[in-house]
Design a protein around this motif. Structure first.
Motif, mmCIF file in Angstrom:
data_model
loop_
_atom_site.group_PDB
_atom_site.id
_atom_site.type_symbol
_atom_site.label_atom_id
_atom_site.label_comp_id
_atom_site.label_asym_id
_atom_site.label_seq_id
_atom_site.Cartn_x
_atom_site.Cartn_y
_atom_site.Cartn_z
ATOM 1 N N LEU A 1 0.820 -1.314 0.149
ATOM 2 C CA LEU A 1 -0.018 0.158 -0.071
ATOM 3 C C LEU A 1 0.747 1.099 -0.146
ATOM 4 C CD1 LEU A 1 -2.844 -0.888 2.998
ATOM 5 C CD2 LEU A 1 -2.855 -0.984 0.308
ATOM 6 N N VAL B 1 -7.578 0.816 4.229
ATOM 7 C CA VAL B 1 -8.294 1.557 2.953
ATOM 8 C C VAL B 1 -9.732 2.155 3.112
ATOM 9 C CG1 VAL B 1 -8.930 0.671 0.358
ATOM 10 C CG2 VAL B 1 -6.904 -0.129 1.406
ATOM 11 N N THR C 1 -3.729 3.648 -0.097
ATOM 12 C CA THR C 1 -4.217 3.321 -1.295
ATOM 13 C C THR C 1 -3.532 2.059 -1.823
ATOM 14 O OG1 THR C 1 -3.013 4.852 -2.725
ATOM 15 C CG2 THR C 1 -5.273 5.640 -2.037
#
Length: 151
Positions: A5, A33, A39
């Motif tokens: 991420l 998230v 993200t």
């Protein structure tokens, strides 16, 4: 299993905004998230991240000086927050980070992002308390907060 991420905000004990981290699938799927703290990593996102890091490096020296000036102001001043409280001094709810950021702004202090403020333990009573603010990766300031009951 782990998931790669890109952090969009600073996450305590994990990393700061813009870092690429690997975390367990459940932590990514159920916490990071959905709260928009991170993200998913992709090659295109990595390129954009590199461009943002370069721009941040160019601004970092002046922001370090600004962060030190903000730390000096926060260290010299006590911020007052008014909250609804019962007869015994316990608040109805708690003082939020948004309340603290607004109180600093109202006291004509530096602009402080509510997401960079950490209140531990939560402020739930009238009186003097303290909170910490991460102004810069190298600069952490302490805010002295005086909570008064609303009349």
């Amino acid at each position: 299993m782990t998931t790669k991420l890109i952090l969009t905000h600073d996450v305590t004990n994990l990393g700061s905004a813009g870092e690429v981290v690997e975390v367990k699938d459940g932590y990514a799927r159920n916490y990071l998230v959905p709260r928009k703290l991170a993200t998913p990593w992709t090659k295109g996102a990595q390129r954009q991240l590199d461009q943002m890091a370069e721009a941040r490096r160019r601004r970092s020296i002046e922001s370090l000086e600004q962060a030190q000036a903000a730390r000096a102001w926060l260290g010299d001043n006590v911020v007052t927050v008014t909250a609804t409280a019962g007869a015994n001094g316990r608040l109805f709810g708690a003082v939020t980070t948004a309340d603290l950021a607004a109180a600093v702004k109202d006291a004509e202090g530096p602009v402080v992002d509510r997401r960079s403020i950490e209140v531990n333990p939560p402020i739930k009573s009238v009186g003097r308390h303290s909170a910490s603010v991460r102004l810069h990766p190298d600069v952490v300031a302490t805010i002295e907060v005086n909570v008064v009951a609303a009349r």
